[in-house]
Design an enzyme around this catalytic site. Structure first.
Site, PDB file in Angstrom:
ATOM      1  CB  SER A   1      -8.349   1.194   6.215  1.00 32.73           C
ATOM      2  OG  SER A   1      -8.803   2.492   6.491  1.00 32.73           O
TER       3      SER A   1
ATOM      4  CB  SER B   1      -7.489   4.109   3.600  1.00 29.21           C
ATOM      5  OG  SER B   1      -6.735   3.260   4.467  1.00 29.21           O
TER       6      SER B   1
ATOM      7  CE  LYS C   1      -3.836   1.856   2.841  1.00 29.17           C
ATOM      8  NZ  LYS C   1      -4.622   1.583   4.079  1.00 29.17           N
TER       9      LYS C   1
END
Length: 500
Positions: A175, A151, A75
């Site tokens: 997330s 997210s 990520k």
């Protein structure tokens, strides 16, 4: 290796094929690169690739490593690769390069994973959607007009579409679990401190943030946790590495006492309205658990959602103000001139006005909630409840409108932020940002492990996950239950159609 063969296997399945000599590591690598090159222009899930670097790193991988030769993505937030860009989803960090590998990245390499690139995240990971101004907005592979959530939305889109069998993700308020629910994946948030954040950080958001992965299978998640768990040098959490997460899947759990809730105490104060399909998903999961021999009882968690949201958002404001100051130091750009989104700037200004007393009182409330949940788990082994109030929202639906961004920009006026705080803007911010996802922050504040299980698909063809929360440190029991439900439901059959 043909693309359909590549997509048919989870990470451990690909590793087994490589070890058995049925395919080569290079064939798997090439299939993954081809999937990303073909699929990502449509998906918008991957913000940058590093194919050649990963190819070179793969040549020195221990063939006995659990994921030797398996492709993954990290990520674009916290997961640093030394000397390479890490933008945190923000234009303000577009040219910043990490000084060294994060402890997590080091452990991914030791596990044999090939890191092919980074996935999209909202700016600084602040939202439950992934629509940053500085990068493309990933689409949901199940329906492209819908959001994959956030997210870790880029990671979820990549795994659901079959670009990689697993992708790294982080969870500070849901997330991992929210995108898992919206994209039909398995998503485990481990206990606080289980996975290290060093050396750049000791803890993030007072320990609310934990990193792990989005996967198609439970066994990939468990095997990965075996490989990455445990404190690193200087960690604030004294949790040594523990084995046994994958072996916990070998036997189904004994009959468990499961509390089932629709989450009304968490969402009522925020005006949350539960979609009927989400209610159906929870009820069907409860019936499935009963059929597997578990004792199911309707019982709400002993938490008042309004106070929980206020506590969460108070620390969120304070940490964002600190994060922006850190970005200013790293980039040499004054905070007031950082290239950040209007909503980020406005929330950061609110954080700068936050009294230290209020910050500390908010943190103390976390302990109140954690103690209440510990008492709750003396009566119930696990808690089953929704992940989100609806299936995946439409892209753009939950991002602040242009009018709201203009209103938030007024906070740049000297004194306006303090007036806004006094006028109760925090409560409005909590309602606006958490109304659709009020069920996931609980586990972040208490530190408990929690997971999203892909057990339902709506008549419109969108997945809906259900959340299971366990006592602190009880990942093995969560994973064992997840494996039992995975075998009973066969959720692996529910993948979106291939791209291209």
């Amino acid at each position: 290796m043909e693309i359909h063969d590549y997509r048919a296997h989870d990470g451990l399945g690909l590793a087994t094929l490589i070890r058995d000599g049925e395919v080569s590591r290079e064939e798997v690598f090439d299939a993954a690169c081809a999937m990303i090159e073909v699929g990502n222009p449509v998906l918008g899930a991957v913000v940058r690739t590093r194919f050649e670097q990963a190819r070179g790193e793969g040549r020195v991988v221990d063939p006995a490593a659990p994921f030797a030769g398996v492709p993954t993505l990290t990520k674009d937030l916290l997961m640093a690769i030394g000397g390479e860009p890490l933008a945190f989803g923000s234009a303000a960090m577009a040219d910043w390069r990490a000084p060294e590998d994060s402890s997590l990245v080091t452990r991914l390499r030791q596990a044999g994973l090939a890191i092919l690139g980074q996935t999209a995240t909202p700016e600084l990971g602040l939202m439950g959607i992934t629509e940053p101004h500085a990068f493309p907005h990933p689409v949901n592979p199940w329906r492209h007009e819908c959001s994959p959530g956030g997210s870790s939305g880029g990671a979820a889109a990549a795994v659901a579409a079959g670009l990689v069998p697993l992708a790294m993700a982080g969870d500070g308020g849901g997330s991992i679990r929210i995108p898992a629910s919206h994209c039909g994946l398995f998503g485990l948030k481990p206990s606080r401190g289980r996975v290290p954040l060093g050396p750049m950080f000791g803890e993030v958001w007072q320990g609310a943030v934990v990193e792990h992965a989005l996967t198609r299978s439970v066994r990939d998640s468990a095997a990965l946790l075996d490989a990455i768990n445990g404190m690193d040098a200087g960690s604030p959490w004294p949790l040594p590495r523990e084995p046994g997460f994958l072996t916990a899947l070998a036997c189904p759990p004994p009959p468990l006492r499961v509390a089932v809730s629709l989450g009304e105490p968490l969402g009522a104060a925020l005006g949350t309205r539960l979609d009927p399909e989400v209610r159906r998903a929870v009820e069907q999961a409860a019936h499935r658990l009963e059929g597997l021999g578990h004792h199911v009882e309707w019982a709400d968690p002993p938490v008042e959602g309004g106070a929980l949201a206020d506590s969460y958002l108070t620390l969120y404001l304070g940490h964002l103000a600190a994060d922006l100051a850190w970005i200013g130091e790293q980039t040499g750009v004054p905070v007031g001139r950082l290239d950040i989104e209007p909503a980020t700037r406005a929330i950061g200004r609110l954080g700068r006005c936050l009294p230290a007393r209020d910050y500390e009182l908010a943190k103390r409330h976390w302990n109140v909630v954690a103690r209440a949940m510990a008492d709750f788990h003396r009566r119930y082994d696990l808690l089953l409840m929704p992940v989100a109030a609806t299936s995946a929202p439409r892209r753009g639906e939950l991002y602040p409108s242009a009018a709201r961004e203009r209103l938030m920009a007024l906070l740049a006026i000297p004194g306006a932020s303090r007036l806004a705080m006094r006028a109760g803007l925090l409560k409005r911010l909590a309602a606006d940002s958490l109304r659709m996802t009020p069920f996931t922050q609980l586990a972040n504040l208490t530190g408990q492990p929690a997971m999203s299980l892909p057990l339902h698909v709506t008549p419109e063809g969108l997945p809906v996950g259900v959340q299971v929360v366990g006592p602190m440190g009880d990942e093995r029991r969560l994973l064992a239950l997840a494996a039992q439900l995975e075998a009973d439901s066969g959720w692996g059959r529910h993948l979106p159609r291939p791209i291209g």
